[in-house]
Design an enzyme around this catalytic site. Structure first.
Site, mmCIF file in Angstrom:
data_model
loop_
_atom_site.group_PDB
_atom_site.id
_atom_site.type_symbol
_atom_site.label_atom_id
_atom_site.label_comp_id
_atom_site.label_asym_id
_atom_site.label_seq_id
_atom_site.Cartn_x
_atom_site.Cartn_y
_atom_site.Cartn_z
ATOM 1 N N CYS A 71 -40.884 -24.099 -31.845
ATOM 2 C CA CYS A 71 -41.419 -23.450 -32.167
ATOM 3 C C CYS A 71 -42.208 -22.865 -31.333
ATOM 4 O O CYS A 71 -41.830 -21.604 -30.533
ATOM 5 C CB CYS A 71 -41.930 -24.752 -33.294
ATOM 6 S SG CYS A 71 -41.473 -24.828 -34.687
HETATM 7 N N1 LIG Z 1 -38.780 -28.294 -36.903
HETATM 8 C C1 LIG Z 1 -40.175 -27.594 -37.424
HETATM 9 O O1 LIG Z 1 -41.010 -28.552 -36.432
HETATM 10 C C2 LIG Z 1 -40.336 -25.974 -37.655
HETATM 11 C C3 LIG Z 1 -41.999 -25.831 -38.550
HETATM 12 C C4 LIG Z 1 -42.460 -24.281 -38.577
HETATM 13 C C5 LIG Z 1 -41.487 -22.875 -39.140
HETATM 14 N N2 LIG Z 1 -39.624 -24.274 -38.685
HETATM 15 C C6 LIG Z 1 -38.780 -22.715 -38.739
HETATM 16 O O2 LIG Z 1 -38.136 -23.318 -39.582
HETATM 17 C C7 LIG Z 1 -36.039 -22.886 -39.438
HETATM 18 C C8 LIG Z 1 -36.048 -24.006 -39.128
HETATM 19 O O3 LIG Z 1 -35.982 -25.453 -38.334
HETATM 20 P P1 LIG Z 1 -35.831 -26.232 -38.193
HETATM 21 O O4 LIG Z 1 -36.602 -27.261 -37.191
HETATM 22 O O5 LIG Z 1 -35.363 -26.924 -39.919
HETATM 23 O O6 LIG Z 1 -34.439 -26.143 -37.585
HETATM 24 P P2 LIG Z 1 -33.016 -27.885 -38.125
HETATM 25 O O7 LIG Z 1 -32.333 -27.205 -36.529
HETATM 26 O O8 LIG Z 1 -33.462 -28.493 -38.125
HETATM 27 O O9 LIG Z 1 -32.566 -26.757 -39.315
HETATM 28 C C9 LIG Z 1 -31.650 -25.896 -39.541
HETATM 29 C C10 LIG Z 1 -30.999 -26.167 -40.845
HETATM 30 O O10 LIG Z 1 -30.062 -25.329 -41.014
HETATM 31 C C11 LIG Z 1 -28.736 -25.281 -41.126
HETATM 32 N N3 LIG Z 1 -27.799 -24.019 -40.666
HETATM 33 C C12 LIG Z 1 -27.261 -22.537 -40.222
HETATM 34 N N4 LIG Z 1 -26.900 -22.482 -40.213
HETATM 35 C C13 LIG Z 1 -26.261 -21.994 -41.828
HETATM 36 C C14 LIG Z 1 -26.268 -21.590 -42.404
HETATM 37 N N5 LIG Z 1 -25.670 -20.230 -42.629
HETATM 38 N N6 LIG Z 1 -25.727 -21.524 -44.025
HETATM 39 C C15 LIG Z 1 -26.507 -23.234 -43.890
HETATM 40 N N7 LIG Z 1 -27.230 -23.552 -43.095
HETATM 41 C C16 LIG Z 1 -27.222 -23.535 -41.811
HETATM 42 C C17 LIG Z 1 -28.179 -25.825 -39.880
HETATM 43 O O11 LIG Z 1 -27.365 -27.052 -40.463
HETATM 44 C C18 LIG Z 1 -29.756 -27.341 -40.214
HETATM 45 O O12 LIG Z 1 -29.541 -28.032 -41.063
HETATM 46 C C19 LIG Z 1 -36.598 -21.968 -37.519
HETATM 47 O O13 LIG Z 1 -37.117 -20.749 -38.516
HETATM 48 C C20 LIG Z 1 -37.740 -22.430 -37.554
HETATM 49 O O14 LIG Z 1 -38.904 -21.771 -36.389
HETATM 50 C C21 LIG Z 1 -39.843 -24.899 -37.670
#
Ligand SMILES: NC(=O)c1ccc[n+]([C@@H]2O[C@H](COP(=O)([O-])OP(=O)(O)OC[C@H]3O[C@@H](n4cnc5c(N)ncnc54)[C@H](O)[C@@H]3O)[C@@H](O)[C@H]2O)c1
Length: 415
Positions: free
Chosen positions: A257
């Site tokens: 993030c």
């Molecule tokens: N990790 C955090 O602390 C956090 C907090 C707030 C917001 N976010 C935001 O949330 C979003 C996701 O972050 P995250 O940390 O969960 O990422 P992550 O990488 O842990 O998870 C994302 C998932 O999406 C899957 N994926 C990728 N392409 C895909 C597709 N086309 N169809 C279906 N699944 C698909 C991946 O395989 C993965 O399992 C980002 O935009 C991030 O900025 C993250």
């Protein structure tokens, strides 16, 4: 309700579990076959979700890679990654790929909510046109909203339920549908006038942190020159009951993030011929912090009449923050690379990270690692490690997290 969650990572999986725990049926969709297999066999890969939480929801939560299964869902929440490209511009390919697949199965009356962090305008300008390739119109045939995710992995004092949720819909009805959805799992849902306001609110939260972390990181470098203990200064300022919010310096900013999201806004601002200086400056200061830490390690070794080249440096903690195994953008990675460039023999101990494959390193046992090192650097202060014992066992310890504040020892140096 039956709810689809697209992207079962740090954001999507806890949300899927929260809806299942509230009694709803959840279809989790991911493109990673290993995650689907793990979940359907009751194995979690996220620290905050124990296997027992999956087992308890086995009847309600199922993972799949088949988009067709989303057709029967009343709402679909998209939680895919939004990283930066190599040239530090927004990389929306995960989002556009998942939207394209979703547009092929979208049903009249469905609600789609984007949770991925992104620049203002993404929901309406990027997601909506792709979903409308289905032949249906947003706000008329299906509903569309943005709701930023505020999860903080590893945090236990706030949950999905107790963290207020923001929503902004492309129409008031879309917003109302999103509000109803999140009221199933959140105590407080705050409705904004547009998706753009909700998108920007999330970026403000993260930029606020990035700027304040940069401020104390810079202060730590100044304190080093002035011979003042930065931790004492911060603790003193923190006694003020109003008008001050504590942030701690460290080895640099990591995770998916803070090092990434501010640049989504900088990109959008540039499109409007506007150059947000706080974002760029904070990014510059925070990105320089790992190199500063390597300089401190080199100076510490020098004081002990040792060169960096050939010295054995043990990093304690390599994930980007305490209590989690996430190494994305972790400053430890840059510290390892820089130390190796200088010829140090680097090893690491991290109970949450078994290996750093890009460096061909595996986590070593703590006692063995300390015994075989010239210097131990506390990069990420995981819980349940006795830092007093670390200082006692290592020939030299440098603490970049301020966890040894209570210890005075001649072989201990702090940021
Ligand atoms: N990790 C955090 O602390 C956090 C907090 C707030 C917001 N976010 C935001 O949330 C979003 C996701 O972050 P995250 O940390 O969960 O990422 P992550 O990488 O842990 O998870 C994302 C998932 O999406 C899957 N994926 C990728 N392409 C895909 C597709 N086309 N169809 C279906 N699944 C698909 C991946 O395989 C993965 O399992 C980002 O935009 C991030 O900025 C993250």
């Amino acid at each position: 309700m039956k709810i689809g969650i697209v992207g079962l990572g740090y954001v999507g999986l806890p949300l899927a579990v929260a809806f299942a725990e509230a009694g709803h049926e959840v279809i989790g969709l991911d493109t990673d076959a290993r995650k689907i297999e793990a979940l359907n066999n009751g194995r979690s890969y996220i620290e905050d979700i124990p296997d027992s939480a999956l087992a308890a929801q086995a009847n309600r939560l199922r993972a799949t890679s088949n988009h067709g299964e989303l057709e029967s869902c009343e709402a679909v929440i998209v939680c895919v990654p939004t990283p930066l490209t190599g040239s530090r511009e927004p990389d929306l390919t995960y989002l556009t790929d998942s939207a394209t697949a979703l547009s092929r199965v979208l049903q009249p009356g469905q609600l789609v909510v984007l949770e991925s962090t992104t620049y203002p305008g993404t929901t309406r300008e990027r997601l909506q046109p792709i979903l409308e390739e289905s032949g249906m119109a947003a706000g008329r045939d299906f509903h569309l909203a943005f709701s930023p995710e505020r999860i903080d992995p590893g945090r236990t004092d706030y949950s999905v339920r107790s963290t207020p949720k923001l929503v902004g819909g492309v129409t008031p009805e879309s917003a109302a549908r999103a509000q109803e959805l999140y009221e199933l799992v959140c105590d407080r849902v705050v409705v904004l006038s547009t998706p753009e306001a909700a998108e920007l609110a999330k970026l403000l939260e993260n930029i606020f942190r990035s700027v304040n972390i940069a401020l104390v990181n810079e202060l730590s470098q100044l304190c080093d020159r002035l011979g003042i203990d930065v931790w004492e200064v911060i603790e003193a300022a923190d006694t003020k009951p109003f008008g001050f919010m504590r942030f701690d310096p460290g080895p640099g900013m990591g995770g998916h993030c803070l090092p990434v999201d501010p640049f989504y806004l900088a990109f959008k601002a540039r499109e409007h011929d506007f150059y947000p200086e706080f974002i760029e400056l904070a990014g510059k200061v925070n990105r320089a912090q790992p190199a500063y830490c390597v300089d401190r390690i080199a100076r510490a070794l020098n004081e002990a009449e040792k060169a960096v080249k050939g010295s054995r440096v043990l990093l304690l903690g390599v994930s980007y923050k305490a209590g989690v195994g996430d190494i994305r953008e972790s400053p430890a990675l840059e510290i390892v690379g820089l130390l190796r460039q200088l010829g140090a023999e680097v090893s690491f101990h991290d109970p949450f990270v078994p290996e750093l494959s890009e460096f061909g390193l595996s986590s070593v046992g703590l006692e063995e690692g300390l015994r075989d090192s010239d210097l131990a650097a506390i990069v990420t202060a995981h819980p349940d490690i006795d830092y007093g014992a670390v200082v006692g066992a290592a020939p030299l310890t440098i603490d970049f997290r301020g966890v040894t504040r209570e210890i005075e020892a001649p072989n201990l140096i702090r940021l």
